[in-house]
Design a protein around this motif. Structure first.
Motif: not given
Length: 182
Positions: A26-36, A46-51, A54-59, A62-65
């Motif tokens: 998931t980290s490789n797909l999203t660019g968000v660290s494993k720890a985060m 409480n993740p930022t909108i930017s994070t 990254k998660i919704s795009t990488g996976l 949708s953002f709303s999902e």
């Protein structure tokens, strides 16, 4: 008021498990660290909108999902109720059934070509592929220097960053669906 971020961890974990992804995958797909990602799943961050983006795009969800607020509105669409776009002396009639959506990454058209219609399309540099499904008549589809005669039911996928032409040299109407993937 309910905090919309309260379900993020549960949604992230559910999607990850459904796809059999590790935190590292998931980290490789999203660019968000494993720890985060782990902290988000446990509700410790409480993740930022930017994070979240990254998660919704990488996976590819949708953002709303991701926020757990995805609602589904099943409203049937009647093609006849849509406002058509006319081209080629009204010999090409295009209905934009599902306009481009950046989350889905595609748009969907229902197209009618009357006898004698010929539409030349320039390369679409911002799209990757087109999918054509002929449901009535015979479409002559040209991509660069290759020509295809597609008699219903027939389909063709091609890279749309090349010159392409849709034509109906026959005496009967052609109906086809066109999906443009970005």
């Amino acid at each position: 008021m309910i905090d919309p971020t309260s379900n993020i961890g549960a949604v992230l974990k559910r999607v990850r498990f459904q796809r059999d992804l590790t935190l590292e995958d998931t980290s490789n797909l999203t660019g968000v660290s494993k720890a985060m990602l782990g902290q988000i799943e446990r509700g410790e961050s409480n993740p930022t909108i930017s994070t979240l983006w990254k998660i919704s795009t990488g996976l590819r969800i949708s953002f709303s999902e991701l926020l757990g607020s995805e609602t589904y509105n099943y409203d049937p669409i009647s093609i006849n109720d849509l406002e058509p776009v006319f081209e080629l002396e009204e010999k090409m009639i295009l209905y934009n059934v599902f306009p481009y959506n950046p989350i889905s990454g595609f748009e969907y058209f229902y197209i009618r070509l009357l006898p004698g219609a010929k539409h030349v399309s320039m390369p679409h540099n911002n799209s990757t592929e087109e999918y054509i499904v002929v449901t009535q008549g015979t479409l002559v589809q040209t991509v660069e220097d290759q020509s295809f005669e597609l008699s219903a039911p027939a389909a063709l996928a091609f890279k749309s960053n090349k010159h392409h032409t849709y034509s109906n040299p026959y005496d009967t109407e052609v109906v086809f669906q066109n999906i443009v993937k970005y």
